[in-house]
Design an enzyme around this catalytic site. Structure first.
Site, short mmCIF file in Angstrom:
data_model
loop_
_atom_site.label_atom_id
_atom_site.label_comp_id
_atom_site.label_asym_id
_atom_site.label_seq_id
_atom_site.Cartn_x
_atom_site.Cartn_y
_atom_site.Cartn_z
N CYS A 10 0.84 -1.20 0.00
CA CYS A 10 0.00 0.00 0.00
C CYS A 10 0.88 1.26 0.00
O CYS A 10 0.57 2.24 -0.68
CB CYS A 10 -0.94 0.01 1.20
SG CYS A 10 -2.36 -1.09 1.04
N ASP A 33 10.30 -6.61 -8.81
CA ASP A 33 10.61 -7.18 -7.50
C ASP A 33 12.01 -6.72 -7.08
O ASP A 33 12.95 -6.73 -7.88
CB ASP A 33 10.54 -8.71 -7.56
CG ASP A 33 10.46 -9.34 -6.18
OD1 ASP A 33 9.42 -9.95 -5.87
OD2 ASP A 33 11.44 -9.21 -5.41
N HIS A 49 -6.18 -2.60 -0.97
CA HIS A 49 -5.56 -3.60 -0.09
C HIS A 49 -6.46 -4.83 0.03
O HIS A 49 -7.58 -4.75 0.52
CB HIS A 49 -5.30 -3.03 1.30
CG HIS A 49 -4.62 -4.02 2.20
ND1 HIS A 49 -3.27 -4.25 2.15
CD2 HIS A 49 -5.12 -4.88 3.13
CE1 HIS A 49 -2.95 -5.20 3.02
NE2 HIS A 49 -4.06 -5.60 3.63
N ASN A 93 1.75 -16.69 -4.34
CA ASN A 93 1.93 -17.33 -3.04
C ASN A 93 0.79 -16.89 -2.13
O ASN A 93 0.52 -15.69 -1.99
CB ASN A 93 3.27 -16.94 -2.44
CG ASN A 93 4.44 -17.46 -3.25
OD1 ASN A 93 4.38 -18.57 -3.78
ND2 ASN A 93 5.50 -16.67 -3.36
N GLY A 99 4.75 -19.52 1.36
CA GLY A 99 5.86 -18.59 1.17
C GLY A 99 5.43 -17.14 0.98
O GLY A 99 6.23 -16.31 0.57
N HIS A 104 -0.41 -8.45 0.88
CA HIS A 104 -1.19 -7.63 -0.06
C HIS A 104 -1.11 -8.42 -1.36
O HIS A 104 0.01 -8.64 -1.87
CB HIS A 104 -0.58 -6.23 -0.17
CG HIS A 104 -1.28 -5.29 -1.12
ND1 HIS A 104 -1.65 -4.00 -0.78
CD2 HIS A 104 -1.65 -5.45 -2.42
CE1 HIS A 104 -2.22 -3.41 -1.82
NE2 HIS A 104 -2.23 -4.27 -2.83
N HIS A 106 -0.47 -10.17 -4.59
CA HIS A 106 0.45 -9.82 -5.68
C HIS A 106 0.65 -11.03 -6.56
O HIS A 106 0.76 -12.16 -6.09
CB HIS A 106 1.78 -9.31 -5.15
CG HIS A 106 2.42 -10.17 -4.10
ND1 HIS A 106 2.00 -10.17 -2.79
CD2 HIS A 106 3.43 -11.07 -4.17
CE1 HIS A 106 2.74 -11.02 -2.10
NE2 HIS A 106 3.60 -11.60 -2.92
N HIS A 108 3.20 -12.60 -9.11
CA HIS A 108 4.56 -12.55 -9.64
C HIS A 108 4.53 -12.96 -11.12
O HIS A 108 3.87 -13.94 -11.48
CB HIS A 108 5.46 -13.57 -8.94
CG HIS A 108 5.72 -13.34 -7.49
ND1 HIS A 108 6.78 -12.60 -7.03
CD2 HIS A 108 5.06 -13.77 -6.38
CE1 HIS A 108 6.77 -12.59 -5.71
NE2 HIS A 108 5.74 -13.30 -5.28
P1 5GP Z 1 5.87 -13.21 -1.56
O1 5GP Z 1 6.97 -14.02 -0.94
O2 5GP Z 1 5.00 -12.55 -0.52
O3 5GP Z 1 5.08 -13.95 -2.61
O4 5GP Z 1 6.59 -12.08 -2.39
C1 5GP Z 1 6.88 -10.83 -1.90
C2 5GP Z 1 7.90 -10.25 -2.83
O5 5GP Z 1 7.99 -8.86 -2.58
C3 5GP Z 1 9.32 -10.83 -2.65
O6 5GP Z 1 9.73 -11.45 -3.86
C4 5GP Z 1 10.16 -9.60 -2.29
O7 5GP Z 1 11.41 -9.60 -2.94
C5 5GP Z 1 9.31 -8.44 -2.76
N1 5GP Z 1 9.45 -7.24 -1.96
C6 5GP Z 1 9.40 -7.14 -0.61
N2 5GP Z 1 9.54 -5.87 -0.23
C7 5GP Z 1 9.67 -5.14 -1.36
C8 5GP Z 1 9.85 -3.74 -1.61
O8 5GP Z 1 9.91 -2.89 -0.71
N3 5GP Z 1 9.95 -3.36 -2.91
C9 5GP Z 1 9.89 -4.26 -3.93
N4 5GP Z 1 10.00 -3.78 -5.18
N5 5GP Z 1 9.70 -5.58 -3.74
C10 5GP Z 1 9.61 -6.00 -2.46
ZN ZN Z 2 -1.76 -3.30 1.12
#
Ligand code: 5GP
Ligand code: ZN
Length: 119
Positions: A10, A33, A49, A93, A99, A104, A106, A108
């Site tokens: 957010c 990422d 959100h 995820n 993982g 929030h 997302h 990938h």
């Molecule tokens: P998850 O593990 O929740 O599926 O993926 C979260 C992703 O967010 C991770 O791949 C991590 O590298 C990325 N990430 C976490 N914090 C930040 C940030 O502040 N900026 C960016 N651009 N990516 C982030």
């Molecule tokens: Zn959020």
């Protein structure tokens, strides 16, 4: 538009945390990422959100459809090579066991020349 003041994505949507933007419209935001698994690795998120795919209901069908239809277009723009010999991976995820680190929703989008960190 719902926003959680403690949510890092957010804050990225609000511009309070910098990000490398890939795409933006009224409802969606896409950005690279910070810790990529592959040469192309960006995420598409709803601006509102929503903690994860586990909270999705019929009212989110259009939003999710928009995210998934945007993914192939942005993948090609960002350097993924075309289907069928090229392509890209789409990962959502959902929950700690899967993982999910940022709560929030997302999506990938991962691709580009191998090797990738996670296969
Ligand atoms: P998850 O593990 O929740 O599926 O993926 C979260 C992703 O967010 C991770 O791949 C991590 O590298 C990325 N990430 C976490 N914090 C930040 C940030 O502040 N900026 C960016 N651009 N990516 C982030
Ligand atoms: Zn959020």
């Amino acid at each position: 538009m719902h926003s959680d003041p403690d949510c890092i994505f957010c804050k990225i949507v609000a511009g309070q945390i910098p990000s490398r933007k890939v795409y933006e419209d009224d409802e969606l935001y896409a950005f690279h990422d910070i810790n990529p698994w592959a040469p192309v690795h960006f995420m598409i998120i709803p601006k509102t959100h929503l903690p994860s795919l586990a909270q999705v209901g019929p009212e989110h069908a259009a939003l999710l459809g928009r995210i998934l239809t945007l993914a192939p277009r942005l993948a090609l723009e960002q350097g993924c090579t075309p289907y069928p010999d090229g392509g890209f991976r789409v990962v959502v995820n959902t929950g700690t066991l899967a993982g999910q680190e940022v709560h929030h929703l997302h999506v990938h989008v991962i691709g580009g020349p191998r090797p990738w960190l996670k296969t």
